[in-house]
Design an enzyme around this catalytic site. Structure first.
Site, PDB file in Angstrom:
ATOM      1  CG  HIS A 121      48.431 -10.220  75.570  1.00  0.00           C
ATOM      2  ND1 HIS A 121      49.040 -10.543  74.389  1.00  0.00           N
ATOM      3  CD2 HIS A 121      47.331  -9.501  75.243  1.00  0.00           C
ATOM      4  CE1 HIS A 121      48.319 -10.036  73.395  1.00  0.00           C
ATOM      5  NE2 HIS A 121      47.283  -9.403  73.879  1.00  0.00           N
ATOM      6  CG  ASP A 198      53.202  -6.220  78.836  1.00  0.00           C
ATOM      7  OD1 ASP A 198      53.127  -5.013  78.525  1.00  0.00           O
ATOM      8  OD2 ASP A 198      52.462  -7.090  78.366  1.00  0.00           O
TER       9      ASP A 198
END
Lengths: 404, 140
Positions: A121, A198
């Site tokens: 991301h 993450d």
């Protein structure tokens, strides 16, 4: 026994209409919906306990502090951290990542290397680029293959004694691929690099055990796991958190302040400057209770069933292509119709009450890899049904008819 | 015709439709008639920022009027820009600057007017008006 109709009653928003049609919410990878049990906790907090924490002698402040610290313990238990002070409550995944990136700026020097993955991301790319600009460290990227999987051979070749930090998402937000993080952590540790995972996309589907993984840092957001927005967590091994400097200065994070010198508070307060999102933190704890009551095995089995069903139904539409075809993926389907822009499909679906995400999903490098402007992403949660998937399939067919 | 006349004409056309599907289908059809931008103008600097799909717009002065051409990679966006261009093209810069865009609301496409909407209709209107301001300055 899991009954989706009973579960749906917990989520008041699922009974609303959008554009005159029953809402079909398939944007769960962006944010999950909030059950009444969590909403009640927020209301209860402001109704009965609202006060500032960690500093008052009065009863309200102490009760609010207890609630907030209990929430931290729930997070600790959920992620199986060794100590509750290894859990830093933040405003979300992005905040958590920036906190670590900032801390590493004092530990890195020119020529050091940071490895990220091609599946990241933007929030996982930009902080490291900024860190590299500040320190002279070099960013290396683990490439992906056509199925949307990371290529582990290439990862092994990138590792060296210069590698200081490896950063990978547990699950790709754009494609749903589950990355082999246990392997990545083990290999990175062999060259002495720290690993940050993450877990924003993983935590609604998987219960990570940070001790078993031996991961150095793990980050997540409450709002993707049935909690409120504006709150999240950073797990860091105690030794690492002691090594990193504070991120922001302010109240709560200090032990003693004079104009000559300030000494910082111990963990976790060193990283929690200012008044936090107290109600959000308490509600994060309630959200963790809620999903654990359903159980992650139950959730995974049900969502996998939805994924298989939707994959089969969607692929039956001529000209539909799914991006991210790893066998190891969660309930996310990123797709396009031949010669039709994802934005057009999303607009038609919205008119039908179906919420999907369209665009590059803050993962432009992945879109560049496939040479597409973006995709339509439908992401399913345990409160979605096969009937809703049928509505999506019909919606996509209608969009195709209107747009071709 | 004045911009207002054209806008009223568009409102009339859209008033024939009963539901969103017919309105969207018509908009998509209008998109197919969009006066297409010449490939040489499909440059990075002619892309309108703020749109999830790509939108290119080119403006040219013909006499004392501005002619717009455009393109988009998304068909609904193409339809929206076609409607805008139909109202604004071949008009005096000053009239374009003064024109209001209420008609978008009146034809049942209000949802596209929200500034948070990723399709960037607001950005498109702004861009067309910016061209008009630029040419108006030249005329003065």
């Amino acid at each position: 026994m899991f009954n989706v109709q009973d579960i749906r009653k917990d989520f008041p928003i699922l009974s609303r209409k959008v554009n005159g049609k029953p809402l079909v919410y398939f944007d769960n990878a962006a944010t999950s919906q909030t059950p009444q049990q969590v909403i009640d906790v927020i209301v209860d907090y402001y109704t009965n306990y609202n006060a500032n924490i960690h500093r008052g002698v009065h009863t309200l402040s102490q009760e609010a502090t207890d609630l907030y610290e209990q929430a931290r313990q729930k997070v600790q238990t959920h992620f199986n951290a060794k100590f509750s002070h290894e859990i830093i409550l933040t405003s979300g995944t992005t905040h958590s990542i920036n906190l670590v990136a900032n801390g590493f700026s004092s530990l890195l020097k020119k020529g050091d290397e940071i490895i990220v993955s091609a599946l990241e991301h933007h929030s996982n790319i930009v902080p490291w680029q900024m860190l590299c600009e500040r320190t002279g460290a070099v960013l290396k990227v683990i490439p992906m293959n056509e199925d949307g999987e990371l290529v582990m051979n290439d990862f092994n070749n990138l590792l060296s004694k210069n590698t200081k930090l490896v950063f990978v998402n547990h699950i790709s937000n754009a494609l749903g691929t589950i990355n082999p993080i246990a392997y990545i952590i083990e290999k990175a540790h062999q060259v002495g690099a720290a690993v940050l995972i993450d877990g924003a996309q993983a935590c609604p589907h998987i219960k990570p055990d940070v001790q078993a993984l031996d991961v150095d840092f793990y980050v997540a957001s409450a709002h993707k796991m049935c909690g409120p927005t504006g709150v999240g967590m950073l797990y860091g091994k105690e030794a690492w958190l002691n090594k990193l400097p504070p991120y922001q200065g302010g109240g709560e994070m200090i032990a003693e302040v004079t104009f000559e010198k300030t000494t910082y508070a111990g963990l976790p307060h060193k990283f929690e400057a200012g008044t936090p999102n107290i109600a959000g933190g308490v509600a994060f704890g309630a959200a963790i209770d809620y999903i654990n009551n359903i159980g992650f095995d139950t959730i995974a089995a049900y969502e996998n069933d939805l994924l298989d069903y939707a994959t089969e139904k969607l692929l039956a539409i001529e000209g539909l292509k799914i991006y991210g075809t790893s066998k190891n993926k969660t309930s996310v389907i990123s797709f396009n119709l031949e010669n039709i822009h994802p934005y057009d499909i999303g607009t038609i679906l919205d008119k039908l009450g179906i919420a999907v995400r369209t665009g590059h999903h803050c993962a432009q490098p992945i879109m560049d890899f496939y040479r597409i402007p973006g995709t339509v992403r439908a992401s399913f949660s345990f409160y979605n049904t096969k009937e809703e998937i049928d509505a999506l399939v019909e919606g996509v067919k209608k969009a195709k008819m209107m747009l071709s | 015709m004045t911009i207002e006349d054209i806008q009223n004409e568009i409102i009339d056309e859209f008033s024939m439709f009963d539901d969103w599907e017919e309105r969207y289908q018509y908009m998509i059809d209008l998109g197919k008639d969009l006066p297409l931008i010449d490939d040489q103008y499909k440059t990075e600097s002619n892309i309108i920022k703020g749109c999830q799909s790509k939108v290119w717009v080119h403006a040219e002065m013909k006499g004392d009027k501005i002619t717009f051409t455009a393109d988009s990679d998304a068909i609904i966006t193409k339809g929206i820009i076609a409607i805008l261009i139909r109202a604004f093209s071949d008009q005096h810069p000053k009239d374009i600057i003064d024109a209001n865009t209420d008609f978008i609301d009146k034809i049942g496409l209000k949802e596209h007017l929200s500034p948070t909407r990723a399709n960037g209709l607001v950005s498109m209107v702004k861009q067309l008006k910016m061209y008009a301001i630029a040419y108006q300055t030249q005329l003065n």
